[in-house]
Design an enzyme around this catalytic site. Structure first.
Site, PDB file in Angstrom:
ATOM      1  N   HIS A  25      -2.289  -3.833  -6.831  1.00  0.00           N
ATOM      2  CA  HIS A  25      -3.175  -3.460  -5.719  1.00  0.00           C
ATOM      3  C   HIS A  25      -2.556  -2.330  -4.900  1.00  0.00           C
ATOM      4  O   HIS A  25      -3.206  -1.298  -4.651  1.00  0.00           O
ATOM      5  CB  HIS A  25      -3.430  -4.683  -4.834  1.00  0.00           C
ATOM      6  CG  HIS A  25      -4.307  -4.423  -3.661  1.00  0.00           C
ATOM      7  ND1 HIS A  25      -5.651  -4.741  -3.641  1.00  0.00           N
ATOM      8  CD2 HIS A  25      -4.051  -3.857  -2.448  1.00  0.00           C
ATOM      9  CE1 HIS A  25      -6.174  -4.391  -2.477  1.00  0.00           C
ATOM     10  NE2 HIS A  25      -5.217  -3.858  -1.728  1.00  0.00           N
ATOM     11  N   GLU A  26      -1.315  -2.528  -4.468  1.00  0.00           N
ATOM     12  CA  GLU A  26      -0.675  -1.514  -3.634  1.00  0.00           C
ATOM     13  C   GLU A  26      -0.343  -0.259  -4.441  1.00  0.00           C
ATOM     14  O   GLU A  26      -0.445   0.862  -3.921  1.00  0.00           O
ATOM     15  CB  GLU A  26       0.597  -2.086  -2.995  1.00  0.00           C
ATOM     16  CG  GLU A  26       0.358  -3.264  -2.057  1.00  0.00           C
ATOM     17  CD  GLU A  26      -0.601  -2.926  -0.916  1.00  0.00           C
ATOM     18  OE1 GLU A  26      -0.686  -1.745  -0.518  1.00  0.00           O
ATOM     19  OE2 GLU A  26      -1.279  -3.851  -0.436  1.00  0.00           O
ATOM     20  N   HIS A  29      -3.416   1.947  -4.533  1.00  0.00           N
ATOM     21  CA  HIS A  29      -3.562   2.740  -3.302  1.00  0.00           C
ATOM     22  C   HIS A  29      -2.630   3.949  -3.342  1.00  0.00           C
ATOM     23  O   HIS A  29      -3.036   5.079  -3.024  1.00  0.00           O
ATOM     24  CB  HIS A  29      -3.206   1.891  -2.081  1.00  0.00           C
ATOM     25  CG  HIS A  29      -4.230   0.885  -1.693  1.00  0.00           C
ATOM     26  ND1 HIS A  29      -5.572   1.176  -1.582  1.00  0.00           N
ATOM     27  CD2 HIS A  29      -4.107  -0.429  -1.365  1.00  0.00           C
ATOM     28  CE1 HIS A  29      -6.231   0.089  -1.205  1.00  0.00           C
ATOM     29  NE2 HIS A  29      -5.356  -0.893  -1.067  1.00  0.00           N
TER      30      HIS A  29
END
Length: 218
Positions: A25-26, A29
């Site tokens: 997820h990170e 980003h």
């Protein structure tokens, strides 16, 4: 509702899924912002799938034991973007999109496991353990996908809403920012979020199982 669970077996089965879900997820980003011209995530060592730079210890422990937590947010600098409003939406959406992608990938892994298990002499215990890990990973990623799309600060859904909402509707953004703490407390101490995200989680999971011609595990 925030409840602590010290079931060691469940923790061990969910730990790989949590680490994967948070890290990817990170990373998503960071990768999106990097590709859009922002050097900040790369400079801060966030352009990696290594879980360590992405994990917030307290948030990670709460996520394991209480089912509610957080990772370290990726710092970005939108001044590097060519189209700031569009690019901020892309960067914000990249994390949840990655979780949805991971859920689909592990649904495929589950299909492969079922087919492999039927054709080999894999023990029932081993099959059950691996299948449980895959199912937990699918569920964790679907939860993060939908939870992060809620339009509540500081979640990704809020940042997406803030960029796509017409300027004349900015009052909604100010209200959400003003009451974000109260909203988050309500989310933590009540089951309201489960009522919101559980139906779409079941729908997406069922769709994945039907698409792969799989039995309904949950």
């Amino acid at each position: 509702m925030l409840m602590f669970d010290f079931d060691i077996e469940r923790i061990l089965l969910t730990l790989p899924g949590i680490l994967l879900a948070l890290s990817f997820h990170e990373f998503a980003h960071a990768l999106a912002s990097d590709r859009l011209g922002d050097p900040t995530p790369r400079a801060q060592g966030r352009l990696t799938l290594n879980p360590l730079p992405h994990i917030d210890f307290i948030g990670f422990m709460l996520l394991i034991f209480a089912g509610f937590g957080w990772a370290r947010p990726v710092s970005v600098d939108s001044r590097y973007y060519k189209n700031p409003r569009r690019d901020k939406v892309i960067v914000s959406a990249a994390g949840p999109a990655m979780n949805l992608f991971l859920a689909a990938v592990f649904a495929v892994f589950l299909k492969i496991l079922v087919v492999y298990g039927e054709k080999t002499s894999m023990s029932v215990t081993l099959f059950g353990t691996v299948a449980s890990m895959f199912l937990y990973t699918i569920n964790i990623n679907l939860v993060l996908f939908l939870f992060n799309l809620l339009p509540i600060p500081p979640l990704d859904g809020f940042h997406i809403l803030a960029e796509i909402i017409p300027p004349r509707r900015y009052k909604i953004i100010y209200i959400l920012q003003q009451y974000s703490t109260i909203i988050l407390i309500i989310i933590v101490i009540t089951p309201i979020v489960s009522f919101i995200i559980r139906p779409p989680i079941r729908f997406i999971f069922s769709a994945l199982m039907r698409l792969l011609n799989m039995p309904m595990f949950i």
